[in-house]
Design a protein around this motif. Structure first.
Motif, PDB file in Angstrom:
ATOM      1  N   THR A   1       0.438  26.730 -48.652  1.00 27.15           N
ATOM      2  CA  THR A   1      -0.133  27.853 -47.904  1.00 27.15           C
ATOM      3  C   THR A   1       0.987  28.763 -47.408  1.00 27.15           C
ATOM      4  N   PHE A   2       0.738  30.071 -47.455  1.00 21.55           N
ATOM      5  CA  PHE A   2       1.727  31.059 -47.027  1.00 21.55           C
ATOM      6  C   PHE A   2       1.060  32.035 -46.062  1.00 21.55           C
ATOM      7  N   GLU A   3       1.797  32.445 -45.041  1.00 20.28           N
ATOM      8  CA  GLU A   3       1.296  33.480 -44.125  1.00 20.28           C
ATOM      9  C   GLU A   3       1.717  34.844 -44.653  1.00 20.28           C
ATOM     10  N   VAL A   4       0.754  35.722 -44.907  1.00 10.42           N
ATOM     11  CA  VAL A   4       1.018  37.061 -45.423  1.00 10.42           C
ATOM     12  C   VAL A   4       0.683  38.072 -44.339  1.00 10.42           C
ATOM     13  N   GLN A   5       1.674  38.888 -43.966  1.00 15.85           N
ATOM     14  CA  GLN A   5       1.480  39.891 -42.920  1.00 15.85           C
ATOM     15  C   GLN A   5       1.460  41.280 -43.546  1.00 15.85           C
ATOM     16  N   GLY A   6       0.590  42.146 -43.034  1.00 12.85           N
ATOM     17  CA  GLY A   6       0.473  43.492 -43.568  1.00 12.85           C
ATOM     18  C   GLY A   6       0.019  44.477 -42.516  1.00 12.85           C
ATOM     19  N   ARG A   7      -0.178  45.746 -42.973  1.00  6.46           N
ATOM     20  CA  ARG A   7      -0.554  46.823 -42.067  1.00  6.46           C
ATOM     21  C   ARG A   7      -2.022  46.781 -41.639  1.00  6.46           C
ATOM     22  N   GLY A   8      -2.898  46.330 -42.546  1.00  3.01           N
ATOM     23  CA  GLY A   8      -4.317  46.368 -42.215  1.00  3.01           C
ATOM     24  C   GLY A   8      -5.129  45.589 -43.223  1.00  3.01           C
ATOM     25  N   GLU A   9      -6.428  45.498 -42.948  1.00  2.00           N
ATOM     26  CA  GLU A   9      -7.311  44.695 -43.796  1.00  2.00           C
ATOM     27  C   GLU A   9      -7.421  45.267 -45.204  1.00  2.00           C
ATOM     28  N   LEU A  10      -7.439  46.597 -45.325  1.00  6.21           N
ATOM     29  CA  LEU A  10      -7.562  47.192 -46.659  1.00  6.21           C
ATOM     30  C   LEU A  10      -6.354  46.866 -47.518  1.00  6.21           C
ATOM     31  N   GLN A  11      -5.171  46.920 -46.936  1.00  7.16           N
ATOM     32  CA  GLN A  11      -3.960  46.615 -47.708  1.00  7.16           C
ATOM     33  C   GLN A  11      -3.985  45.175 -48.223  1.00  7.16           C
ATOM     34  N   LEU A  12      -4.361  44.218 -47.371  1.00  8.84           N
ATOM     35  CA  LEU A  12      -4.403  42.819 -47.792  1.00  8.84           C
ATOM     36  C   LEU A  12      -5.562  42.573 -48.757  1.00  8.84           C
ATOM     37  N   ALA A  13      -6.682  43.292 -48.574  1.00 10.21           N
ATOM     38  CA  ALA A  13      -7.807  43.148 -49.496  1.00 10.21           C
ATOM     39  C   ALA A  13      -7.426  43.620 -50.894  1.00 10.21           C
ATOM     40  N   VAL A  14      -6.639  44.694 -50.974  1.00 10.36           N
ATOM     41  CA  VAL A  14      -6.176  45.190 -52.275  1.00 10.36           C
ATOM     42  C   VAL A  14      -5.262  44.162 -52.936  1.00 10.36           C
ATOM     43  N   LEU A  15      -4.360  43.547 -52.150  1.00  7.47           N
ATOM     44  CA  LEU A  15      -3.466  42.520 -52.683  1.00  7.47           C
ATOM     45  C   LEU A  15      -4.272  41.328 -53.219  1.00  7.47           C
TER      46      LEU A  15
END
Length: 412
Positions: A358-372
Protein backbone atom coordinates in the motif's frame (compact mmCIF):
# COMPACT_ATOMS: atom_id res chain seq x y z
CA UNK A 1 23.20 45.31 -22.61
CA UNK A 2 20.23 42.89 -23.01
CA UNK A 3 19.19 41.90 -26.53
CA UNK A 4 15.71 40.88 -27.69
CA UNK A 5 14.30 38.39 -30.20
CA UNK A 6 11.57 40.18 -32.15
CA UNK A 7 10.83 37.04 -34.20
CA UNK A 8 9.48 35.14 -31.19
CA UNK A 9 6.62 35.37 -28.65
CA UNK A 10 5.72 32.98 -25.82
CA UNK A 11 2.14 33.04 -24.50
CA UNK A 12 -0.09 30.79 -22.38
CA UNK A 13 -3.86 30.45 -22.78
CA UNK A 14 -5.78 30.27 -19.50
CA UNK A 15 -9.53 29.86 -19.03
CA UNK A 16 -12.19 28.08 -17.03
CA UNK A 17 -13.11 24.56 -18.11
CA UNK A 18 -15.08 24.52 -21.40
CA UNK A 19 -14.67 28.20 -22.28
CA UNK A 20 -13.16 27.25 -25.65
CA UNK A 21 -9.40 27.67 -25.41
CA UNK A 22 -8.51 24.36 -27.09
CA UNK A 23 -11.01 25.19 -29.86
CA UNK A 24 -9.32 28.58 -30.28
CA UNK A 25 -5.92 26.91 -30.65
CA UNK A 26 -7.49 24.64 -33.31
CA UNK A 27 -8.52 27.73 -35.28
CA UNK A 28 -5.06 29.30 -34.93
CA UNK A 29 -3.44 26.15 -36.31
CA UNK A 30 -5.85 25.90 -39.23
CA UNK A 31 -5.35 29.54 -40.24
CA UNK A 32 -1.56 29.40 -39.92
CA UNK A 33 -1.38 26.71 -42.62
CA UNK A 34 -0.22 23.91 -40.32
CA UNK A 35 -2.68 21.45 -41.84
CA UNK A 36 -2.67 20.38 -45.50
CA UNK A 37 -5.75 21.27 -47.55
CA UNK A 38 -6.80 17.60 -47.75
CA UNK A 39 -5.74 16.61 -44.23
CA UNK A 40 -8.41 15.14 -41.97
CA UNK A 41 -8.17 16.84 -38.59
CA UNK A 42 -10.09 16.02 -35.42
CA UNK A 43 -11.51 18.83 -33.32
CA UNK A 44 -9.62 19.86 -30.16
CA UNK A 45 -6.34 18.55 -31.52
CA UNK A 46 -4.39 19.46 -28.37
CA UNK A 47 -6.62 17.24 -26.21
CA UNK A 48 -4.48 14.19 -26.96
CA UNK A 49 -5.51 12.00 -24.01
CA UNK A 50 -8.68 9.90 -24.21
CA UNK A 51 -9.78 11.28 -20.85
CA UNK A 52 -9.40 14.86 -22.09
CA UNK A 53 -11.61 14.18 -25.10
CA UNK A 54 -14.23 12.33 -23.06
CA UNK A 55 -14.48 14.92 -20.28
CA UNK A 56 -13.90 17.98 -22.47
CA UNK A 57 -11.15 19.32 -20.18
CA UNK A 58 -7.43 19.94 -20.45
CA UNK A 59 -5.38 17.85 -17.98
CA UNK A 60 -1.83 18.20 -19.28
CA UNK A 61 -0.21 21.44 -20.45
CA UNK A 62 0.76 21.20 -24.12
CA UNK A 63 2.71 23.48 -26.41
CA UNK A 64 2.39 24.27 -30.09
CA UNK A 65 3.55 27.08 -32.36
CA UNK A 66 1.98 29.19 -35.11
CA UNK A 67 3.58 31.56 -37.59
CA UNK A 68 2.06 35.04 -38.02
CA UNK A 69 3.64 37.64 -40.32
CA UNK A 70 7.20 36.47 -39.70
CA UNK A 71 6.76 35.99 -35.93
CA UNK A 72 6.63 32.54 -34.33
CA UNK A 73 4.10 32.45 -31.50
CA UNK A 74 4.67 29.61 -29.02
CA UNK A 75 1.23 28.85 -27.56
CA UNK A 76 0.86 26.76 -24.40
CA UNK A 77 -2.58 25.34 -23.60
CA UNK A 78 -2.88 25.10 -19.81
CA UNK A 79 -5.38 23.14 -17.66
CA UNK A 80 -8.35 25.17 -16.44
CA UNK A 81 -8.92 23.25 -13.18
CA UNK A 82 -7.17 24.03 -9.89
CA UNK A 83 -6.50 20.32 -9.29
CA UNK A 84 -3.99 20.48 -12.16
CA UNK A 85 -2.38 23.67 -10.85
CA UNK A 86 1.06 22.02 -10.88
CA UNK A 87 0.85 22.10 -14.68
CA UNK A 88 -0.23 25.77 -14.60
CA UNK A 89 2.62 26.93 -12.37
CA UNK A 90 5.24 25.23 -14.52
CA UNK A 91 3.72 26.57 -17.73
CA UNK A 92 3.71 30.17 -16.53
CA UNK A 93 7.47 29.92 -15.96
CA UNK A 94 7.94 29.46 -19.74
CA UNK A 95 5.90 32.38 -21.09
CA UNK A 96 5.98 36.18 -21.20
CA UNK A 97 2.22 36.91 -21.39
CA UNK A 98 -1.19 35.33 -20.90
CA UNK A 99 -4.25 35.14 -23.13
CA UNK A 100 -7.29 35.04 -20.83
CA UNK A 101 -10.31 33.49 -22.52
CA UNK A 102 -13.74 34.16 -20.98
CA UNK A 103 -17.17 32.89 -22.05
CA UNK A 104 -19.39 35.78 -23.26
CA UNK A 105 -22.35 34.36 -21.31
CA UNK A 106 -20.88 32.76 -18.19
CA UNK A 107 -18.18 35.36 -17.53
CA UNK A 108 -15.15 34.68 -15.30
CA UNK A 109 -15.72 31.59 -13.14
CA UNK A 110 -13.80 30.23 -10.09
CA UNK A 111 -11.14 28.35 -12.06
CA UNK A 112 -10.52 31.48 -14.16
CA UNK A 113 -9.80 33.29 -10.93
CA UNK A 114 -7.34 30.65 -9.74
CA UNK A 115 -5.24 30.50 -12.90
CA UNK A 116 -5.35 34.27 -13.53
CA UNK A 117 -4.18 34.87 -9.96
CA UNK A 118 -1.10 32.73 -10.64
CA UNK A 119 -0.37 34.77 -13.80
CA UNK A 120 -0.77 38.13 -12.06
CA UNK A 121 1.58 37.01 -9.28
CA UNK A 122 4.26 36.63 -11.96
CA UNK A 123 3.48 40.17 -13.26
CA UNK A 124 2.68 38.87 -16.75
CA UNK A 125 0.77 41.15 -19.17
CA UNK A 126 -2.69 39.86 -20.09
CA UNK A 127 -4.74 39.91 -23.30
CA UNK A 128 -8.45 39.34 -22.59
CA UNK A 129 -10.55 37.57 -25.22
CA UNK A 130 -14.33 37.28 -24.75
CA UNK A 131 -15.28 34.09 -26.61
CA UNK A 132 -18.62 32.72 -27.87
CA UNK A 133 -20.07 36.17 -28.66
CA UNK A 134 -22.43 34.41 -31.09
CA UNK A 135 -24.40 32.82 -28.23
CA UNK A 136 -28.01 33.94 -27.91
CA UNK A 137 -27.43 34.73 -24.22
CA UNK A 138 -24.10 36.52 -24.73
CA UNK A 139 -23.59 39.64 -22.61
CA UNK A 140 -20.10 40.89 -23.58
CA UNK A 141 -20.33 44.34 -21.94
CA UNK A 142 -21.27 42.90 -18.53
CA UNK A 143 -18.60 40.19 -18.83
CA UNK A 144 -15.88 42.77 -19.53
CA UNK A 145 -17.01 44.67 -16.41
CA UNK A 146 -16.80 41.44 -14.37
CA UNK A 147 -13.27 40.78 -15.72
CA UNK A 148 -12.19 44.29 -14.69
CA UNK A 149 -13.56 43.71 -11.18
CA UNK A 150 -11.72 40.38 -11.03
CA UNK A 151 -8.41 42.08 -11.91
CA UNK A 152 -8.95 44.64 -9.14
CA UNK A 153 -9.89 41.90 -6.69
CA UNK A 154 -6.65 40.00 -7.50
CA UNK A 155 -4.52 43.13 -6.88
CA UNK A 156 -3.36 43.53 -10.48
CA UNK A 157 -0.81 46.33 -10.91
CA UNK A 158 -1.39 49.43 -13.05
CA UNK A 159 0.29 47.88 -16.10
CA UNK A 160 -1.88 44.76 -15.96
CA UNK A 161 -5.19 46.59 -15.50
CA UNK A 162 -4.89 48.37 -18.86
CA UNK A 163 -5.37 45.09 -20.72
CA UNK A 164 -6.49 44.96 -24.39
CA UNK A 165 -9.92 43.37 -25.00
CA UNK A 166 -10.80 41.24 -28.03
CA UNK A 167 -13.99 39.40 -28.94
CA UNK A 168 -14.09 36.06 -30.73
CA UNK A 169 -16.08 33.15 -32.05
CA UNK A 170 -13.45 30.42 -31.76
CA UNK A 171 -15.62 27.79 -33.44
CA UNK A 172 -15.71 29.80 -36.70
CA UNK A 173 -12.17 31.21 -36.26
CA UNK A 174 -13.11 34.92 -36.16
CA UNK A 175 -12.05 37.76 -33.85
CA UNK A 176 -12.41 41.53 -33.63
CA UNK A 177 -12.22 44.61 -31.41
CA UNK A 178 -16.03 44.85 -31.13
CA UNK A 179 -18.46 42.01 -30.40
CA UNK A 180 -20.68 42.93 -33.35
CA UNK A 181 -17.80 43.50 -35.83
CA UNK A 182 -15.67 40.35 -36.09
CA UNK A 183 -13.08 40.07 -38.84
CA UNK A 184 -13.11 37.10 -41.20
CA UNK A 185 -10.19 35.46 -39.34
CA UNK A 186 -8.15 35.67 -36.11
CA UNK A 187 -5.74 38.36 -37.40
CA UNK A 188 -6.91 41.07 -34.91
CA UNK A 189 -6.28 38.69 -31.99
CA UNK A 190 -2.86 37.56 -33.26
CA UNK A 191 -1.85 41.19 -33.91
CA UNK A 192 -2.75 42.08 -30.32
CA UNK A 193 -0.85 39.08 -28.96
CA UNK A 194 2.31 40.10 -30.85
CA UNK A 195 1.96 43.74 -29.74
CA UNK A 196 1.25 42.95 -26.05
CA UNK A 197 3.65 40.04 -25.42
CA UNK A 198 7.21 41.21 -24.67
CA UNK A 199 9.78 39.56 -26.96
CA UNK A 200 12.24 37.28 -25.11
CA UNK A 201 15.26 39.18 -23.82
CA UNK A 202 18.70 37.72 -23.14
CA UNK A 203 22.33 38.66 -22.51
CA UNK A 204 24.66 37.93 -25.45
CA UNK A 205 27.49 35.61 -24.41
CA UNK A 206 25.72 34.45 -21.24
CA UNK A 207 26.27 30.78 -20.25
CA UNK A 208 23.49 28.29 -21.01
CA UNK A 209 20.39 28.31 -18.77
CA UNK A 210 17.57 25.91 -19.71
CA UNK A 211 14.83 25.42 -17.09
CA UNK A 212 13.06 22.03 -17.25
CA UNK A 213 9.32 22.58 -16.71
CA UNK A 214 7.87 19.37 -18.16
CA UNK A 215 8.87 15.83 -19.13
CA UNK A 216 7.99 13.70 -22.12
CA UNK A 217 9.17 10.35 -23.46
CA UNK A 218 10.25 9.10 -26.88
CA UNK A 219 10.51 5.37 -27.67
CA UNK A 220 13.85 5.91 -29.45
CA UNK A 221 15.74 8.49 -27.36
CA UNK A 222 14.09 8.04 -23.96
CA UNK A 223 13.29 10.91 -21.62
CA UNK A 224 12.74 14.37 -23.11
CA UNK A 225 13.16 17.48 -20.96
CA UNK A 226 10.77 20.21 -22.11
CA UNK A 227 11.42 23.82 -21.14
CA UNK A 228 12.60 27.25 -22.15
CA UNK A 229 16.08 28.49 -22.97
CA UNK A 230 16.51 31.59 -20.85
CA UNK A 231 20.13 32.31 -21.74
CA UNK A 232 22.73 30.98 -24.17
CA UNK A 233 22.42 28.40 -26.94
CA UNK A 234 22.43 24.62 -27.11
CA UNK A 235 23.56 22.45 -30.03
CA UNK A 236 23.42 18.75 -30.85
CA UNK A 237 26.34 16.95 -29.22
CA UNK A 238 27.00 19.70 -26.64
CA UNK A 239 28.39 18.65 -23.28
CA UNK A 240 26.15 20.19 -20.62
CA UNK A 241 25.62 20.05 -16.87
CA UNK A 242 22.33 19.29 -15.11
CA UNK A 243 22.04 21.27 -11.85
CA UNK A 244 20.12 18.88 -9.57
CA UNK A 245 17.66 19.83 -6.85
CA UNK A 246 20.12 18.75 -4.14
CA UNK A 247 22.78 21.17 -5.43
CA UNK A 248 24.87 18.62 -7.36
CA UNK A 249 25.94 18.87 -11.01
CA UNK A 250 25.68 15.88 -13.38
CA UNK A 251 27.37 15.90 -16.80
CA UNK A 252 25.34 14.92 -19.87
CA UNK A 253 25.44 15.09 -23.67
CA UNK A 254 22.63 16.51 -25.84
CA UNK A 255 21.48 13.79 -28.26
CA UNK A 256 18.34 15.44 -29.66
CA UNK A 257 16.72 18.89 -29.83
CA UNK A 258 13.09 19.17 -30.95
CA UNK A 259 10.85 22.21 -31.38
CA UNK A 260 7.07 22.28 -31.81
CA UNK A 261 5.66 23.40 -35.13
CA UNK A 262 1.93 22.84 -35.32
CA UNK A 263 1.19 19.41 -33.85
CA UNK A 264 4.49 17.71 -34.52
CA UNK A 265 8.04 18.10 -33.30
CA UNK A 266 10.73 19.17 -35.76
CA UNK A 267 14.35 18.14 -35.36
CA UNK A 268 16.69 21.09 -34.67
CA UNK A 269 20.47 21.39 -34.91
CA UNK A 270 20.52 24.13 -32.30
CA UNK A 271 18.18 26.35 -30.25
CA UNK A 272 18.63 29.91 -29.05
CA UNK A 273 17.40 32.06 -26.15
CA UNK A 274 13.65 32.38 -25.71
CA UNK A 275 12.82 29.14 -27.52
CA UNK A 276 10.67 26.39 -25.97
CA UNK A 277 12.16 23.02 -26.96
CA UNK A 278 12.53 19.40 -25.88
CA UNK A 279 16.05 18.03 -25.21
CA UNK A 280 17.10 14.37 -24.95
CA UNK A 281 20.26 12.85 -23.48
CA UNK A 282 20.03 14.42 -20.01
CA UNK A 283 19.74 11.19 -18.00
CA UNK A 284 17.27 11.19 -15.11
CA UNK A 285 16.62 14.95 -15.24
CA UNK A 286 13.42 16.01 -13.43
CA UNK A 287 11.11 19.02 -13.40
CA UNK A 288 12.58 22.18 -11.88
CA UNK A 289 16.24 21.40 -12.63
CA UNK A 290 18.46 23.60 -14.81
CA UNK A 291 20.55 22.50 -17.78
CA UNK A 292 23.60 24.76 -17.75
CA UNK A 293 27.22 25.20 -18.84
CA UNK A 294 29.34 22.64 -16.93
CA UNK A 295 32.29 25.06 -16.89
CA UNK A 296 30.22 27.98 -15.55
CA UNK A 297 27.07 26.51 -13.95
CA UNK A 298 24.37 29.04 -13.08
CA UNK A 299 21.22 27.19 -11.93
CA UNK A 300 17.87 29.00 -11.99
CA UNK A 301 15.51 29.00 -8.98
CA UNK A 302 13.60 25.72 -8.59
CA UNK A 303 9.91 25.91 -9.57
CA UNK A 304 7.76 26.43 -6.45
CA UNK A 305 4.65 24.24 -6.33
CA UNK A 306 1.67 24.48 -3.95
CA UNK A 307 1.46 21.74 -1.33
CA UNK A 308 -0.88 18.74 -1.78
CA UNK A 309 -4.23 19.04 0.02
CA UNK A 310 -5.69 15.50 0.06
CA UNK A 311 -4.34 11.95 0.24
CA UNK A 312 -5.55 8.47 -0.70
CA UNK A 313 -4.12 5.00 -0.16
CA UNK A 314 -3.40 2.96 -3.28
CA UNK A 315 -2.99 -0.79 -2.86
CA UNK A 316 -3.02 -3.94 -4.96
CA UNK A 317 -6.34 -5.68 -5.54
CA UNK A 318 -6.87 -8.29 -2.79
CA UNK A 319 -10.42 -9.34 -3.72
CA UNK A 320 -11.28 -12.92 -4.83
CA UNK A 321 -11.74 -11.58 -8.39
CA UNK A 322 -8.20 -10.16 -8.66
CA UNK A 323 -6.75 -10.71 -12.11
CA UNK A 324 -10.05 -10.72 -14.00
CA UNK A 325 -9.79 -7.16 -15.36
CA UNK A 326 -6.14 -6.16 -15.29
CA UNK A 327 -2.66 -7.26 -16.26
CA UNK A 328 -0.52 -5.66 -13.52
CA UNK A 329 -1.43 -7.08 -10.12
CA UNK A 330 1.60 -6.86 -7.81
CA UNK A 331 2.93 -4.11 -5.55
CA UNK A 332 6.10 -4.00 -7.70
CA UNK A 333 4.00 -3.07 -10.73
CA UNK A 334 2.04 -0.48 -8.75
CA UNK A 335 5.19 1.05 -7.27
CA UNK A 336 6.74 1.39 -10.73
CA UNK A 337 3.60 3.07 -12.12
CA UNK A 338 3.47 5.59 -9.25
CA UNK A 339 7.21 6.31 -9.62
CA UNK A 340 6.66 7.17 -13.29
CA UNK A 341 3.79 9.48 -12.36
CA UNK A 342 5.89 11.37 -9.80
CA UNK A 343 8.65 11.77 -12.38
CA UNK A 344 6.59 14.04 -14.62
CA UNK A 345 3.89 15.30 -12.28
CA UNK A 346 5.39 17.48 -9.55
CA UNK A 347 1.97 18.01 -7.90
CA UNK A 348 1.77 14.30 -6.93
CA UNK A 349 3.67 12.78 -3.99
CA UNK A 350 3.96 9.08 -3.11
CA UNK A 351 4.87 8.01 0.43
CA UNK A 352 5.44 4.51 1.87
CA UNK A 353 3.04 3.11 4.48
CA UNK A 354 3.29 0.37 7.08
CA UNK A 355 2.30 -2.18 4.43
CA UNK A 356 4.58 -3.03 1.49
CA UNK A 357 1.47 -3.46 -0.73
CA UNK A 358 0.00 0.00 0.00
CA UNK A 359 1.20 3.51 -0.86
CA UNK A 360 -0.05 6.92 0.28
CA UNK A 361 -0.64 9.18 -2.74
CA UNK A 362 -1.01 12.92 -2.11
CA UNK A 363 -2.42 15.38 -4.63
CA UNK A 364 -4.15 18.71 -5.20
CA UNK A 365 -7.73 17.46 -5.30
CA UNK A 366 -10.15 14.63 -5.92
CA UNK A 367 -10.30 15.19 -9.69
CA UNK A 368 -6.54 14.93 -10.05
CA UNK A 369 -6.39 11.63 -8.13
CA UNK A 370 -9.49 10.32 -9.94
CA UNK A 371 -7.75 10.94 -13.28
CA UNK A 372 -4.65 9.08 -12.04
CA UNK A 373 -6.80 6.12 -10.93
CA UNK A 374 -8.63 5.97 -14.26
CA UNK A 375 -5.39 6.23 -16.25
CA UNK A 376 -3.87 3.34 -14.26
CA UNK A 377 -7.02 1.25 -14.70
CA UNK A 378 -6.98 1.75 -18.49
CA UNK A 379 -3.31 0.77 -18.58
CA UNK A 380 -4.15 -2.59 -16.96
CA UNK A 381 -3.42 -1.93 -13.27
CA UNK A 382 -5.81 -3.36 -10.66
CA UNK A 383 -6.10 -1.10 -7.61
CA UNK A 384 -7.79 -0.82 -4.27
CA UNK A 385 -8.10 2.82 -3.14
CA UNK A 386 -9.28 4.37 0.10
CA UNK A 387 -11.54 7.37 0.62
CA UNK A 388 -9.80 10.78 0.25
CA UNK A 389 -8.52 12.35 3.46
CA UNK A 390 -7.64 16.00 4.03
CA UNK A 391 -3.95 16.66 4.76
CA UNK A 392 -3.37 18.84 7.81
CA UNK A 393 -0.11 20.38 8.94
CA UNK A 394 1.14 22.13 12.05
CA UNK A 395 2.29 25.74 11.64
CA UNK A 396 3.43 27.70 14.68
CA UNK A 397 1.98 25.09 17.04
CA UNK A 398 -1.48 25.24 15.41
CA UNK A 399 -3.05 22.53 13.24
CA UNK A 400 -4.11 23.93 9.87
CA UNK A 401 -6.23 22.45 7.08
CA UNK A 402 -6.36 23.51 3.41
CA UNK A 403 -9.25 25.79 2.50
CA UNK A 404 -10.87 27.09 -0.66
CA UNK A 405 -12.40 30.49 -1.39
CA UNK A 406 -15.99 29.98 -2.53
CA UNK A 407 -17.79 32.53 -4.73
CA UNK A 408 -21.60 32.53 -4.50
CA UNK A 409 -23.93 34.37 -6.88
CA UNK A 410 -27.08 35.35 -4.96
CA UNK A 411 -30.04 37.61 -5.87
CA UNK A 412 -29.82 41.19 -4.59
Amino acid sequence: MPAVRNDLRNIAIVAHVDHGKTTLVDAMLRQSGVFRANQEVVDRVLDSMDLEREKGITILAKQTAVEFRGVRINVVDTPGHADFGGEVERTLRMVDAVLLLVDASEGPLPQTRYVLGKALQRRLPVVVCVNKVDRSDARPAEVVHEVEELFLDLDADEHQIGFPILYANARTGRAGHRPDELAGDLAPLLETIVATTPPPSYEPGHPLQFLVTNLDADPYVGRLAVGRLWQGEVRLGDRVGVAKRDGGLVLAKVTRIAGAIGLSRSELEHAGPGEIVAIAGLGDVTVGETVTDPDDPRPLPVVAIDEPSISMRFGVNTSPFAGNDGTYLTSRHLSGRLDREVLGNVAIRVLPTGSPDTFEVQGRGELQLAVLIEQARREGYELEVSRPEVISRTVGGRVQEPYEAVTLDVPE
